[in-house]
Design a protein around this motif. Structure first.
Motif, PDB file in Angstrom:
ATOM      1  N   MET A 107       0.813  -1.207   0.000  1.00 53.11           N
ATOM      2  CA  MET A 107       0.000   0.000   0.000  1.00 53.11           C
ATOM      3  C   MET A 107       0.852   1.264   0.000  1.00 53.11           C
ATOM      4  N   LEU A 108       2.007   1.194   0.663  1.00 56.74           N
ATOM      5  CA  LEU A 108       2.846   2.379   0.793  1.00 56.74           C
ATOM      6  C   LEU A 108       3.848   2.526  -0.347  1.00 56.74           C
ATOM      7  N   ALA A 109       4.007   1.489  -1.159  1.00 53.98           N
ATOM      8  CA  ALA A 109       4.960   1.558  -2.268  1.00 53.98           C
ATOM      9  C   ALA A 109       4.479   2.562  -3.311  1.00 53.98           C
ATOM     10  N   PRO A 110       5.422   3.178  -4.053  1.00 56.20           N
ATOM     11  CA  PRO A 110       5.010   4.105  -5.117  1.00 56.20           C
ATOM     12  C   PRO A 110       4.091   3.410  -6.103  1.00 56.20           C
ATOM     13  N   HIS A 111       2.960   4.006  -6.373  1.00 55.95           N
ATOM     14  CA  HIS A 111       1.956   3.374  -7.229  1.00 55.95           C
ATOM     15  C   HIS A 111       2.171   3.739  -8.688  1.00 55.95           C
ATOM     16  N   ALA A 112       1.992   2.753  -9.533  1.00 54.04           N
ATOM     17  CA  ALA A 112       2.078   2.978 -10.972  1.00 54.04           C
ATOM     18  C   ALA A 112       0.789   3.626 -11.455  1.00 54.04           C
ATOM     19  N   PRO A 113       0.813   4.206 -12.649  1.00 52.60           N
ATOM     20  CA  PRO A 113      -0.415   4.785 -13.198  1.00 52.60           C
ATOM     21  C   PRO A 113      -1.528   3.741 -13.233  1.00 52.60           C
ATOM     22  N   GLY A 114      -2.725   4.156 -12.839  1.00 52.18           N
ATOM     23  CA  GLY A 114      -3.848   3.226 -12.846  1.00 52.18           C
ATOM     24  C   GLY A 114      -4.014   2.486 -11.543  1.00 52.18           C
ATOM     25  N   GLY A 115      -3.258   2.862 -10.509  1.00 52.07           N
ATOM     26  CA  GLY A 115      -3.389   2.205  -9.214  1.00 52.07           C
ATOM     27  C   GLY A 115      -2.264   1.234  -8.961  1.00 52.07           C
ATOM     28  N   ALA A 116      -2.281   0.618  -7.774  1.00 54.92           N
ATOM     29  CA  ALA A 116      -1.203  -0.282  -7.368  1.00 54.92           C
ATOM     30  C   ALA A 116      -1.063  -1.472  -8.308  1.00 54.92           C
ATOM     31  N   ARG A 117      -2.185  -1.946  -8.863  1.00 55.45           N
ATOM     32  CA  ARG A 117      -2.116  -3.101  -9.759  1.00 55.45           C
ATOM     33  C   ARG A 117      -1.831  -2.701 -11.202  1.00 55.45           C
ATOM     34  N   ALA A 118      -1.932  -1.385 -11.486  1.00 52.90           N
ATOM     35  CA  ALA A 118      -1.737  -0.901 -12.854  1.00 52.90           C
ATOM     36  C   ALA A 118      -2.555  -1.765 -13.808  1.00 52.90           C
ATOM     37  N   GLN A 119      -1.943  -2.261 -14.883  1.00 53.18           N
ATOM     38  CA  GLN A 119      -2.611  -3.182 -15.805  1.00 53.18           C
ATOM     39  C   GLN A 119      -1.834  -4.501 -15.855  1.00 53.18           C
ATOM     40  N   ARG A 120      -1.377  -4.911 -14.661  1.00 49.86           N
ATOM     41  CA  ARG A 120      -0.681  -6.190 -14.523  1.00 49.86           C
ATOM     42  C   ARG A 120      -1.680  -7.282 -14.171  1.00 49.86           C
ATOM     43  N   ILE A 121      -1.627  -8.393 -14.893  1.00 51.41           N
ATOM     44  CA  ILE A 121      -2.500  -9.543 -14.650  1.00 51.41           C
ATOM     45  C   ILE A 121      -1.625 -10.733 -14.276  1.00 51.41           C
ATOM     46  N   CYS A 122      -2.027 -11.481 -13.271  1.00 53.57           N
ATOM     47  CA  CYS A 122      -1.282 -12.681 -12.883  1.00 53.57           C
ATOM     48  C   CYS A 122      -2.213 -13.882 -12.868  1.00 53.57           C
ATOM     49  N   LEU A 123      -1.762 -14.964 -13.471  1.00 53.03           N
ATOM     50  CA  LEU A 123      -2.505 -16.224 -13.495  1.00 53.03           C
ATOM     51  C   LEU A 123      -1.922 -17.153 -12.447  1.00 53.03           C
ATOM     52  N   VAL A 124      -2.774 -17.602 -11.521  1.00 55.79           N
ATOM     53  CA  VAL A 124      -2.344 -18.504 -10.463  1.00 55.79           C
ATOM     54  C   VAL A 124      -3.071 -19.828 -10.613  1.00 55.79           C
ATOM     55  N   GLY A 125      -2.549 -20.858  -9.968  1.00 52.32           N
ATOM     56  CA  GLY A 125      -3.172 -22.173 -10.038  1.00 52.32           C
ATOM     57  C   GLY A 125      -2.127 -23.265 -10.120  1.00 52.32           C
ATOM     58  N   LEU A 126      -2.567 -24.509  -9.926  1.00 49.83           N
ATOM     59  CA  LEU A 126      -1.660 -25.646  -9.985  1.00 49.83           C
ATOM     60  C   LEU A 126      -1.113 -25.857 -11.395  1.00 49.83           C
ATOM     61  N   ARG A 127       0.023 -26.515 -11.460  1.00 46.89           N
ATOM     62  CA  ARG A 127       0.601 -26.869 -12.747  1.00 46.89           C
ATOM     63  C   ARG A 127      -0.369 -27.750 -13.525  1.00 46.89           C
ATOM     64  N   GLY A 128      -0.466 -27.472 -14.822  1.00 53.21           N
ATOM     65  CA  GLY A 128      -1.361 -28.254 -15.668  1.00 53.21           C
ATOM     66  C   GLY A 128      -2.721 -27.627 -15.858  1.00 53.21           C
ATOM     67  N   ALA A 129      -2.985 -26.511 -15.205  1.00 55.00           N
ATOM     68  CA  ALA A 129      -4.289 -25.857 -15.362  1.00 55.00           C
ATOM     69  C   ALA A 129      -4.389 -25.152 -16.706  1.00 55.00           C
ATOM     70  N   GLY A 130      -3.254 -24.751 -17.275  1.00 55.11           N
ATOM     71  CA  GLY A 130      -3.263 -24.057 -18.554  1.00 55.11           C
ATOM     72  C   GLY A 130      -2.811 -22.611 -18.479  1.00 55.11           C
ATOM     73  N   LYS A 131      -2.123 -22.243 -17.397  1.00 51.82           N
ATOM     74  CA  LYS A 131      -1.715 -20.847 -17.210  1.00 51.82           C
ATOM     75  C   LYS A 131      -0.839 -20.337 -18.345  1.00 51.82           C
ATOM     76  N   SER A 132       0.186 -21.094 -18.697  1.00 48.28           N
ATOM     77  CA  SER A 132       1.109 -20.637 -19.735  1.00 48.28           C
ATOM     78  C   SER A 132       0.431 -20.562 -21.097  1.00 48.28           C
ATOM     79  N   THR A 133      -0.340 -21.589 -21.437  1.00 47.05           N
ATOM     80  CA  THR A 133      -1.020 -21.618 -22.731  1.00 47.05           C
ATOM     81  C   THR A 133      -2.005 -20.463 -22.856  1.00 47.05           C
TER      82      THR A 133
END
Length: 295
Positions: A107-133
């Motif tokens: 919360m205290l870190a310098p924020h990028a344009p568009g808020g702390a999350r900016a336009q960064r997306i992260c895919l989480v989940g177990l291996r084999g779910a299809g994250k990379s594909t």
């Protein structure tokens, strides 16, 4: 204290120390007796310390600082004394667990344009779910970079993840994972990142990820997890281990509460790849994770 006189010292350092100890104690509404009990320093010594009437030893000062939840340097520094609110926050931060501390840092870190999350997306989940594909295809459709955290770790370390684990152990790998994740946050404001399924096992790192990325849990059935891993050429999950499927189910069950903290989900079970890619793009558009896209 070596000076037992009742005359306050004229030394600026002694006076600054006296003022800061007084203010830190009052900010926490601590009676002097309570501070004495916490620090093991007598009320008489504390009274002399707070009125600038002597020189406290560094060992006793360290005990007082620890009891107040501040550093010795904060009591002695030339900078302006910390405000009551700052001292309260510092004390609460020190007493908080790693997950809360991680959220505060984010919360205290310098924020990028568009808020702390900016336009960064992260895919989480177990291996084999299809994250990379899915991540690679969706990033291509959106015209943004796609990165895999494990590959970035390998580039940073100059060796495969397996060797990193063998050389530095689990703790060393997790430290490196946090370091590389921080570098990604600093360097990229618009991207899709795929991370290893075990990142949820490190509370501080996962909290950073949740705070600084729009997160999507890519999920599928245990049977498809296993089949896709084997299709990638990794036969270890089944080799000489008839209980592998039960272990996979148990792992998925254990991690589900953490994966469910993601903002959105995409279920790839029994779905063609392109349909799952479309599902991911629809989720991104619905939640406006990335600006100016259409599906």
């Amino acid at each position: 204290m070596t000076d037992q006189s009742n005359t306050p010292s004229d030394n600026p350092l002694i006076q600054r120390l006296a003022q800061r100890v007084r203010e830190a104690r009052k900010a926490q509404k601590l009676p002097r007796r309570t501070l004495s009990d916490r620090s093991g320093v007598s009320p008489r010594y504390l009274a002399q310390l707070e009125t600038g009437q002597g020189n406290i030893s560094i060992l006793l000062l360290a005990r007082v600082a620890d009891a107040l939840g501040v550093s010795v340097s904060a009591l002695l520094a030339d900078d302006a004394p910390l405000s009551d609110d700052t001292l309260r926050v510092a004390h609460l931060f020190q007493a908080a667990g790693p997950e809360v501390q991680g959220r505060v840092r984010a919360m205290l870190a310098p924020h990028a344009p568009g808020g702390a999350r900016a336009q960064r997306i992260c895919l989480v989940g177990l291996r084999g779910a299809g994250k990379s594909t899915l991540g690679k295809a969706a990033a291509g459709a959106l015209g943004i970079p796609f990165l895999e955290l494990n590959k970035l770790i390998e580039e940073h370390a100059g060796m495969p993840v397996s060797e990193v684990m063998g050389l530095y152990g689990q703790d060393g790998y997790r430290d490196l994972e946090q370091e590389v994740l921080d570098e990604v946050i600093q360097s990229e404001n618009r991207m899709i990142l795929a991370v290893g399924g075990g990142i949820v096992a490190e509370p501080q790192t996962y909290t950073t990820l949740l705070d600084r990325f729009h997160t999507v849990w890519v999920r599928t059935s245990p049977a498809e997890h296993m089949a896709r891993v084997r299709a990638q050429g990794d036969l270890r999950p089944m080799k000489d281990n008839p209980a592998a499927m039960e272990q996979l189910k148990a792992l998925l069950t254990a991690r589900t509460p953490q994966y469910e903290r993601a903002q959105a989900q995409v279920d790839t079970a029994n779905r063609p790849v392109q349909s799952s890619v479309n599902d991911l793009l629809a989720v991104i558009a619905k939640h406006r994770f990335v600006e100016s896209i259409s599906v």
